[in-house]
Each structure stands twice: as structure tokens, then as C-alpha cells.
Design a protein around this motif. Structure first.
Motif, PDB file in Angstrom:
ATOM      1  N   VAL A 229       3.894  72.716 -13.925  1.00 34.94           N
ATOM      2  CA  VAL A 229       3.497  72.590 -12.563  1.00 34.94           C
ATOM      3  C   VAL A 229       2.632  73.978 -12.500  1.00 34.94           C
ATOM      4  N   SER A 230       1.649  73.782 -11.643  1.00 38.85           N
ATOM      5  CA  SER A 230       0.817  75.102 -11.107  1.00 38.85           C
ATOM      6  C   SER A 230       0.809  75.066  -9.741  1.00 38.85           C
ATOM      7  N   ILE A 231       1.630  75.931  -8.969  1.00 38.29           N
ATOM      8  CA  ILE A 231       1.646  75.977  -7.446  1.00 38.29           C
ATOM      9  C   ILE A 231       0.414  76.688  -7.066  1.00 38.29           C
ATOM     10  N   VAL A 232      -0.604  76.289  -6.416  1.00 40.11           N
ATOM     11  CA  VAL A 232      -1.791  76.552  -6.022  1.00 40.11           C
ATOM     12  C   VAL A 232      -1.704  77.156  -4.654  1.00 40.11           C
ATOM     13  N   ALA A 233      -0.751  76.682  -3.664  1.00 41.50           N
ATOM     14  CA  ALA A 233      -0.958  77.159  -2.170  1.00 41.50           C
ATOM     15  C   ALA A 233       0.598  76.836  -1.799  1.00 41.50           C
ATOM     16  N   PHE A 234       0.979  77.799  -0.880  1.00 42.69           N
ATOM     17  CA  PHE A 234       2.202  77.784  -0.377  1.00 42.69           C
ATOM     18  C   PHE A 234       2.100  78.082   1.306  1.00 42.69           C
ATOM     19  N   VAL A 235       2.718  77.177   2.075  1.00 40.88           N
ATOM     20  CA  VAL A 235       2.663  77.176   3.766  1.00 40.88           C
ATOM     21  C   VAL A 235       3.970  77.116   4.279  1.00 40.88           C
ATOM     22  N   ASP A 236       4.080  78.337   4.882  1.00 40.47           N
ATOM     23  CA  ASP A 236       5.588  78.430   5.294  1.00 40.47           C
ATOM     24  C   ASP A 236       5.483  78.448   6.987  1.00 40.47           C
TER      25      ASP A 236
ATOM     26  N   ARG B  47       0.189  70.276 -13.341  1.00 43.99           N
ATOM     27  CA  ARG B  47      -0.339  69.726 -12.001  1.00 43.99           C
ATOM     28  C   ARG B  47      -0.317  70.537 -10.908  1.00 43.99           C
ATOM     29  N   LYS B  48      -1.432  70.411 -10.386  1.00 42.96           N
ATOM     30  CA  LYS B  48      -1.787  71.408  -8.987  1.00 42.96           C
ATOM     31  C   LYS B  48      -0.670  70.884  -8.020  1.00 42.96           C
ATOM     32  N   THR B  49      -0.064  71.919  -7.369  1.00 44.58           N
ATOM     33  CA  THR B  49       0.977  71.414  -6.271  1.00 44.58           C
ATOM     34  C   THR B  49       0.861  72.448  -5.270  1.00 44.58           C
ATOM     35  N   ILE B  50       1.009  71.939  -4.000  1.00 42.85           N
ATOM     36  CA  ILE B  50       0.934  72.595  -2.750  1.00 42.85           C
ATOM     37  C   ILE B  50       2.221  72.397  -2.122  1.00 42.85           C
ATOM     38  N   ILE B  51       3.026  73.560  -1.720  1.00 44.87           N
ATOM     39  CA  ILE B  51       4.262  73.407  -0.975  1.00 44.87           C
ATOM     40  C   ILE B  51       4.135  73.624   0.694  1.00 44.87           C
ATOM     41  N   ILE B  52       4.497  72.569   1.255  1.00 43.33           N
ATOM     42  CA  ILE B  52       4.745  72.922   2.903  1.00 43.33           C
ATOM     43  C   ILE B  52       6.269  73.030   3.135  1.00 43.33           C
ATOM     44  N   ALA B  53       6.726  74.021   3.766  1.00 40.06           N
ATOM     45  CA  ALA B  53       7.950  74.111   4.087  1.00 40.06           C
ATOM     46  C   ALA B  53       8.194  74.697   5.526  1.00 40.06           C
ATOM     47  N   GLY B  54       9.251  74.451   5.970  1.00 37.93           N
ATOM     48  CA  GLY B  54       9.795  74.668   7.230  1.00 37.93           C
ATOM     49  C   GLY B  54      11.283  74.806   7.422  1.00 37.93           C
ATOM     50  N   GLY B  55      11.655  75.525   8.554  1.00 36.43           N
ATOM     51  CA  GLY B  55      13.123  75.553   9.230  1.00 36.43           C
ATOM     52  C   GLY B  55      13.742  76.662   8.297  1.00 36.43           C
TER      53      GLY B  55
END
Length: 569
Positions: A389-396, A255-263
């Protein structure tokens, strides 16, 4: 029955949730029993903002829904704030040579100063007024007059960053005691009436019930998960948003997964609010827009409002400007590890702060000593290794300075593979933001996002001394260790007028422009690398370029449908 907008429904339910989880807003802070501040703007502040924008070429905030830098209150801050911050200032130093950069870097480390932000032109430093002569005495003559005060009254700016209810007397006002309850939200003419949750920054004790509420309202495509446990034992909550295929006969690919994280840095409240805004926008758009529905069908979106819950709570209850986590170090009176320097890839690349637990950038005594960083990384590894899971993008998300940064952070001597792809998407993200509210975000390698380079006559780069180590960042770790092809750190608004104390009126416009950028990322990953607008999307107004237009989406969305469906049962 009178039609209730999604905002009203969520507000009513949120009020119930907040009542169940917290005794009241006033108890969220040690400062309370103060009168509600008025919303006037001082002439001095207007002149101050204009001067800063003029001197440093800072664009004024634009867009509907309160992008202007209005001062929230003319009331003085309480004595507790004055005692802690009343003697502090924030100075911006202009750097023009490697020698100046080296001298300022050394002075920062000697005096354990709090570096707020830096780029290729300037460095913002917070310090006590009585320390200013000591700092200037360590600097060359060229820097002793090359600084400008950004905030003349830090305590007042901190006071104005909290929601009004944080300081309000919790007892009801006489005129409100017999007022009947009404689902219609009453707000002042100058405030956003469409979504109460995003009108102010929210404490974690409100954010978590809000996340649970979204999970219960939208069970078809929202799950609430934990991506780790903090040093003090708190869950690190996240929302996983997506619609999985139901064809059991067809083997499912990762499953293509995009992580958006903050803080990660506790004081950067706008990053936490922006993660929540983008999550809400994705969740409520499902089934309304063909474009957004496809994005939720093609990808899982994991939204992590704060990697650092202990530090975030500490900023609400004790120290608004706390940056690190809250774990104990080898020095009992210097707590906390900088989570964004704690990851294992190129950890402690620059050893200047390695043995400094009192430093705001303390990386710990070894890789992954920062508890939250280690557990978040373990969760991500487990997802890819064991959960298909396949993490395809990460935004910090961070603040401030309006930059879109790609790997590497630790050094400019190494060029990341597929650099052209990183630059192409980064420029697209910046364009999506610019097309929303007109805000300009620069795009560069993270190593160049600091005072560290110049071009000589032969156009070859020389690297200046680093103000702060770039090693051990989440950006580099996800890109290099987890092979996430598209990894970015986005530093949100503003460019210095308010820094970490960005007024709450910027929550909606900042969230909107980030939402459009993340939506562009999804299009890019699907092969749509332009800014085509589908006819249906145009009709629905889901790509409105102003916060007021975007808020109209929330008036009749899936929350209404969901609640009507439940009433029919």
C-alpha cells in the motif's frame, strides 16, 4: 412491483439491522421517556444567530436540505442535562496582542478550562458561570470586556443536538398501533425525505450495522476492516472502497490509498457523519459515473468514521461534550488522552499541558500513550510496509471553524517540503466547497490556525503564545513519519453559532461540500487540477451544487440493481 428507491431499501434493511443490534433508540441514552420535541424556532435564537454573524462576520449557512440554523425544539431539556450543563456558558474572546494571548493562555491552564476553538482572531471557551469572575480576574483590563457569549443556554443546545428518538417514549403512540407497515417514508414537509440515515446524527450501535449493510450490498467494491482496537476493547471499524485490477500477469504496483478519518475528538459528531456521507456517496456512485468509477479503480479509499469509539459512545450515553478517549490516567478522577496530541512526531512540543491529566488537551505521559492513536498508526505503518500500500493522501476531519489546514501543526518555524503543492491542493479543496454551497473555508498552515502570529511593520511574522499545543498531531505524523505528501486537517462547519452542537440539518450540506472536496482531491492526484466537468457527469447530475439535487442520485442507484439481481437468483 412498485419501484423502491435506494433510500427506502437501505432504510428498511437498516431498521432490521438496528433492531438486531440495539433494543431501541431510547436505550442509547440515559435520557428517555420524553415527548417528541416540536420543530419551532424561537425569535430569540434568530436574533442571537443574526447578532453573532453580524459581529463576527460569520456567513449564514446556505444550501438545500436544511442548512439553516433552525432551532430543533422549544421543549426544555431534561433535568439530567440541566444538572450537568445548565450552569455553563461559551464565551468568545477577541485577541489583539501577544500580551492578551499570553494572559488568556495562562488563565486557561490555571483554571483547566475547555477551549472549544481558536484562530488568529478569537478564542471560544466553555466554562461554568461561577468561574467567569475568576477568569476575568486573571486577565488584563483589555480582555475583561472583550468577550461575547455565544450560547446563552448550553443545556438546550445540547438537548437539540440529539435525535428526537433518543428522548422519545419507546412505547407506540395510540394512533400508530394499528398502522400497516409501508416502505414509503413519511416525513414532515420541511425534512429531507431521501435518506433517513443522514437526517440525524447516529450512535455507533447504528453506524456499525449500516457499514455492514453497505458491505453486503456492494461486495464488488466495499470491504469492512478494522484499523485498530480501542482502550476499552472495541474495534475501530472502517470501510475500504475500491476496485482492484484483476490482471494476474502484470505485477501490481503499491496500491494508492487515501484515508478519510473523523471522530478523533469524540464530541465532534459532524466529522463522523461527514465521513459516513462521503463513503456512501463514493460507494453508490460506482458504475454510474465514469468519473467516480475511475477514482475507485485508481485508488483505495479508507473511511474511518471514528478513531475514538469509546469517547464517541460516551458522548451519547454520558457527556455530550466529552473530547478525549476513555483510558485511565495517573489521576483516577481525570480520564482520557487527547488522541490528536498523542502521535510521536514532535510530541509534547509545548509542555504546558504535559503534566495535566485533567486538561482537555492532555497528551499523555509519553508519545503514543493514547491507545487508539498508537494502534491506528501501527495499522498505517503495517499497510505500507507489508500490504503493498502507498498512502498518497490523508484527511483528518474535525470541527469547527471552517478551515483547511496543512502541515506543520507543531511550529511555524519549519516550512514543509513542497509547500506550494500543499497550498495548491488546499485552495482547490476550498474552492470545491465554495462552489457547492457557498461556504467559505480558509486555507493555512495548521500552526497559523491559532492565535500565534502577527506581522510587524517590516512584514515579518512574530509568533504569539499558543492557546493549545500543536505537537503530536495526526496531521504532522502522517506527513513527516509516513511521507504522505498530501495531509490535511479540515475543520468543518460552523464558525461559532453552534460549535460542536451543529444542528443535524447541516449533515447533508456539510457532507455534500466535503464529498466534492474529496472528489477534487482525487482529480488532483490524477493530474486534473482544474474543475472540468465531464459531459456524462453533467447529464447524470452528480456534481449538483445543492443537497436536493445531489440526493436525486440516490433514487435509482446500485442498491436497486443489486437487490433485483438477488431476487432473480
Amino acid at each position: 412491483m412498485r419501484h423502491l428507491s435506494n433510500c427506502c431499501i437501505l432504510t428498511i434493511l437498516l431498521s432490521i439491522a438496528v433492531a438486531a443490534y440495539t433494543p431501541g433508540y431510547a436505550s442509547l441514552s440515559t435520557f428517555h421517556q420524553l415527548q417528541t420535541p416540536s420543530r419551532t424556532r424561537s425569535v430569540f435564537s434568530r436574533l442571537r444567530d443574526g447578532l453573532i454573524r453580524s459581529v463576527w462576520s460569520i456567513p449564514s449557512c446556505t444550501g438545500e436540505g436544511g442548512a439553516s440554523n433552525d432551532v430543533k425544539s422549544a421543549s426544555p431539556p431534561p433535568s439530567t442535562l440541566l444538572a450537568r450543563y445548565g450552569g455553563d456558558v461559551v464565551l468568545r474572546f477577541s485577541i489583539n496582542s501577544p500580551e492578551e494571548a499570553a494572559a488568556l493562555t495562562e488563565a486557561v491552564h490555571v483554571l483547566f478550562l475547555d477551549v472549544w476553538e481558536f484562530n488568529a482572531d478569537w478564542v471560544d471557551i466553555r466554562l461554568a458561570k461561577e468561574v467567569v469572575p475568576s477568569l476575568l480576574g486573571l486577565l488584563p483590563p483589555s480582555l475583561q470586556h472583550a468577550h461575547t457569549p455565544l450560547m446563552h443556554d448550553l443545556a438546550q443546545a445540547i438537548f437539540e443536538s440529539y435525535p428526537s428518538l433518543t428522548f422519545e417514549d419507546p412505547s407506540p403512540r395510540p394512533q400508530d398501533e394499528h398502522r400497516p407497515f409501508s416502505p414509503v417514508l413519511q416525513a414532515s414537509p420541511n425534512t429531507d425525505q431521501t435518506n433517513l440515515f443522514f437526517r440525524n446524527y447516529q450512535p455507533l450501535s447504528v453506524i456499525i450495522p449500516w457499514m455492514r449493510l453497505l458491505r453486503s450490498l456492494f461486495p464488488t467494491h466495499v470491504r469492512m476492516i478494522n484499523v485498530g482496537v480501542s482502550y476499552e476493547g472495541r474495534d475501530i471499524p472502517a470501510l475500504r472502497v475500491g476496485v482492484h485490477p484483476t490482471n494476474a500477469d502484470k505485477p501490481s504496483s503499491p496500491r494508492k490509498t487515501i484515508i478519510i478519518a473523523g471522530g478523533s475528538h469524540a464530541r465532534e459528531w459532524i466529522s463522523t457523519s461527514t465521513v459516513n456521507y462521503v463513503a456512501y456517496s463514493f460507494i453508490t456512485a460506482y458504475g454510474k459515473s465514469q468519473e467516480m468509477t475511475r477514482l475507485l479503480e485508481e485508488f483505495d479509499w479508507v473511511f474511518v468514521p471514528t478513531i475514538n469509539p469509546d469517547g464517541y459512545i460516551y458522548t451519547w450515553e454520558n457527556d455530550r461534550l466529552w473530547r478525549k478517549n476513555r483510558q485511565q490516567t495517573s489521576l483516577r478522577f481525570c480520564q482520557g488522552v487527547d488522541l490528536d496530541h498523542s502521535y510521536s512526531f514532535q510530541w509534547d512540543h509545548d509542555s504546558t499541558v504535559a503534566n495535566n491529566p485533567c486538561s482537555e488537551s492532555f497528551a499523555g505521559e509519553g508519545p503514543f500513550q493514547g491507545v487508539e492513536a498508537r494502534r491506528f498508526a501501527n495499522w498505517a505503518r503495517n499497510e505500507t510496509a507489508n500490504n503493498n500500500v502507498s498512502i498518497v493522501a490523508f484527511v483528518d476531519l474535525h470541527s469547527y471553524s471552517q478551515q483547511i489546514l496543512y502541515p506543520y501543526s507543531y511550529s511555524c518555524a519549519t516550512t514543509p517540503p513542497a509547500l506550494e503543492n500543499l497550498e495548491e491542493m488546499g485552495l482547490g479543496l476550498a474552492k470545491a466547497i465554495r462552489m457547492t454551497n457557498g461556504e467559505e473555508y480558509s486555507v493555512t498552515a495548521a500552526c497559523e490556525g491559532s492565535v500565534d502570529s502577527e506581522e510587524n511593520q517590516e512584514k515579518k511574522k512574530k509568533f504569539w503564545p499558543r492557546i493549545e499545543s500543536g505537537g503530536g498531531s495526526a496531521l504532522d505524523w502522517f506527513y513527516h513519519e509516513l511521507n504522505v505528501k498530501y495531509s490535511y486537517q479540515i475543520k468543518l462547519r460552523d464558525t461559532g453559532s453552534y460549535g460542536f452542537l451543529l444542528p443535524s440539518k447541516n449533515i447533508v450540506p456539510t457532507g455534500l461540500e466535503t464529498f466534492n472536496a474529496i472528489k477534487y482531491m482525487g482529480h488532483f492526484l490524477l493530474g486534473k487540477k482544474g474543475f472540468e466537468v465531464e459531459e456524462e457527469e453533467s447529464r447524470e447530475g452528480s456534481t449538483a451544487v445543492a443537497a436536493g439535487k445531489h440526493d436525486e442520485e440516490f433514487e435509482d442507484d446500485a442498491a436497486d440493481v443489486e437487490l433485483r439481481r438477488r431476487r432473480r437468483r
